[in-house]
Scaffold this motif. Structure first.
Motif, PDB file in Angstrom:
ATOM      1  N   THR A  23      21.917   0.144  28.074  1.00 33.32           N
ATOM      2  CA  THR A  23      20.614   0.681  27.662  1.00 33.32           C
ATOM      3  C   THR A  23      20.519   2.194  27.827  1.00 33.32           C
ATOM      4  OG1 THR A  23      19.681   0.217  29.850  1.00 33.32           O
ATOM      5  CG2 THR A  23      19.381  -1.473  28.133  1.00 33.32           C
ATOM      6  N   GLN A  24      21.306   2.761  28.697  1.00 33.27           N
ATOM      7  CA  GLN A  24      21.274   4.217  28.894  1.00 33.27           C
ATOM      8  C   GLN A  24      21.794   4.909  27.635  1.00 33.27           C
ATOM      9  OE1 GLN A  24      23.416   5.449  32.375  1.00 33.27           O
ATOM     10  NE2 GLN A  24      22.591   7.524  32.306  1.00 33.27           N
ATOM     11  N   LYS A  25      21.194   6.015  27.273  1.00 29.03           N
ATOM     12  CA  LYS A  25      21.568   6.724  26.046  1.00 29.03           C
ATOM     13  C   LYS A  25      21.717   8.212  26.319  1.00 29.03           C
ATOM     14  CE  LYS A  25      21.000   2.961  23.614  1.00 29.03           C
ATOM     15  NZ  LYS A  25      22.133   2.096  23.617  1.00 29.03           N
ATOM     16  N   ASP A  26      22.446   8.860  25.433  1.00 28.28           N
ATOM     17  CA  ASP A  26      22.535  10.315  25.377  1.00 28.28           C
ATOM     18  C   ASP A  26      23.056  10.984  26.647  1.00 28.28           C
ATOM     19  OD1 ASP A  26      21.593  10.224  22.726  1.00 28.28           O
ATOM     20  OD2 ASP A  26      19.527  10.121  23.455  1.00 28.28           O
ATOM     21  N   VAL A  27      23.942  10.310  27.355  1.00 35.15           N
ATOM     22  CA  VAL A  27      24.643  10.968  28.467  1.00 35.15           C
ATOM     23  C   VAL A  27      25.565  12.005  27.819  1.00 35.15           C
ATOM     24  CG1 VAL A  27      26.275  10.634  30.365  1.00 35.15           C
ATOM     25  CG2 VAL A  27      24.553   8.865  29.866  1.00 35.15           C
ATOM     26  N   ALA A  83      31.770   3.033  26.858  1.00 35.64           N
ATOM     27  CA  ALA A  83      32.404   3.833  27.913  1.00 35.64           C
ATOM     28  C   ALA A  83      31.705   3.584  29.253  1.00 35.64           C
ATOM     29  CB  ALA A  83      32.379   5.312  27.551  1.00 35.64           C
ATOM     30  N   LEU A  84      30.371   3.588  29.254  1.00 41.86           N
ATOM     31  CA  LEU A  84      29.638   3.296  30.492  1.00 41.86           C
ATOM     32  C   LEU A  84      29.967   1.898  31.014  1.00 41.86           C
ATOM     33  CD1 LEU A  84      26.111   4.766  29.635  1.00 41.86           C
ATOM     34  CD2 LEU A  84      27.790   5.712  31.248  1.00 41.86           C
ATOM     35  N   HIS A  85      30.089   0.954  30.108  1.00 43.65           N
ATOM     36  CA  HIS A  85      30.426  -0.423  30.492  1.00 43.65           C
ATOM     37  C   HIS A  85      31.816  -0.481  31.135  1.00 43.65           C
ATOM     38  CE1 HIS A  85      31.000  -4.703  30.399  1.00 43.65           C
ATOM     39  NE2 HIS A  85      31.945  -4.614  29.475  1.00 43.65           N
ATOM     40  N   LEU A  86      32.778   0.203  30.552  1.00 43.15           N
ATOM     41  CA  LEU A  86      34.130   0.208  31.134  1.00 43.15           C
ATOM     42  C   LEU A  86      34.133   0.846  32.517  1.00 43.15           C
ATOM     43  CD1 LEU A  86      36.153   1.084  27.932  1.00 43.15           C
ATOM     44  CD2 LEU A  86      36.287  -1.062  29.236  1.00 43.15           C
ATOM     45  N   ILE A  87      33.424   1.944  32.665  1.00 44.38           N
ATOM     46  CA  ILE A  87      33.330   2.613  33.967  1.00 44.38           C
ATOM     47  C   ILE A  87      32.715   1.664  34.989  1.00 44.38           C
ATOM     48  CG2 ILE A  87      32.145   4.471  35.205  1.00 44.38           C
ATOM     49  CD1 ILE A  87      32.415   6.094  32.479  1.00 44.38           C
TER      50      ILE A  87
END
Length: 148
Positions: free
Chosen positions: A74-78, A45-49
């Motif tokens: 690499t970001q986690k737990d948003v 989801a972060l990649h698509l954004i």
């Protein structure tokens, strides 16, 4: 194809992304990876954004967005709610960036080289839709596999 049709497709599919994120019974599972699965739904989801805010927002809508592609993976737990707000913001950004375009604008060259050959804005937007759907399918499969 015209800009409004493209906006409709992006909105439809990004709203499906929101639905997929909402369907996880356990929010922690959004970030879970298992053997053989390299990316969590959250990272996809972060990649698509990041992808859409770069190639549509920054380059077409001139938003000034600065991408940190590495952080997308690499970001986690948003928190789920924060992810959903980001997807909703991406929908608005797409509407704002594409609404002013005409069908003639879509035939113009995309401002940066993303492919081996110079391509049109329309070509890139269709490519971005297919990229969105590819990862949307992965997220759907991830949810059904992980969130039992």
């Amino acid at each position: 194809m015209n800009p409004n049709e493209l906006i409709t497709f992006f909105k439809r599919d990004l709203n499906k992304l929101i639905t997929e994120l909402e369907l996880y019974n356990d929010e922690e599972h959004i970030w879970r990876v298992e053997k053989g699965i390299s990316n969590s739904a959250g990272n996809l989801a972060l990649h698509l954004i990041g992808n859409l805010r770069t190639f549509i927002g920054k380059e077409i809508g001139e938003t000034g967005y600065i991408r940190n592609r590495e952080l997308e993976f690499t970001q986690k737990d948003v928190p789920r709610g924060e992810l959903i707000v980001s997807v909703q913001g991406t929908i608005k950004m797409i509407e704002d960036s594409l609404s002013p375009l005409t069908e003639r604008d879509l035939k113009e060259e995309y401002p940066i080289m993303k492919f081996p050959n110079v391509e049109t804005i329309e070509y890139l937007l269709v490519h971005l839709l297919s990229h969105l759907n590819y990862h949307l399918g992965q997220i759907n499969y991830h949810r059904r596999l992980i969130d039992k």
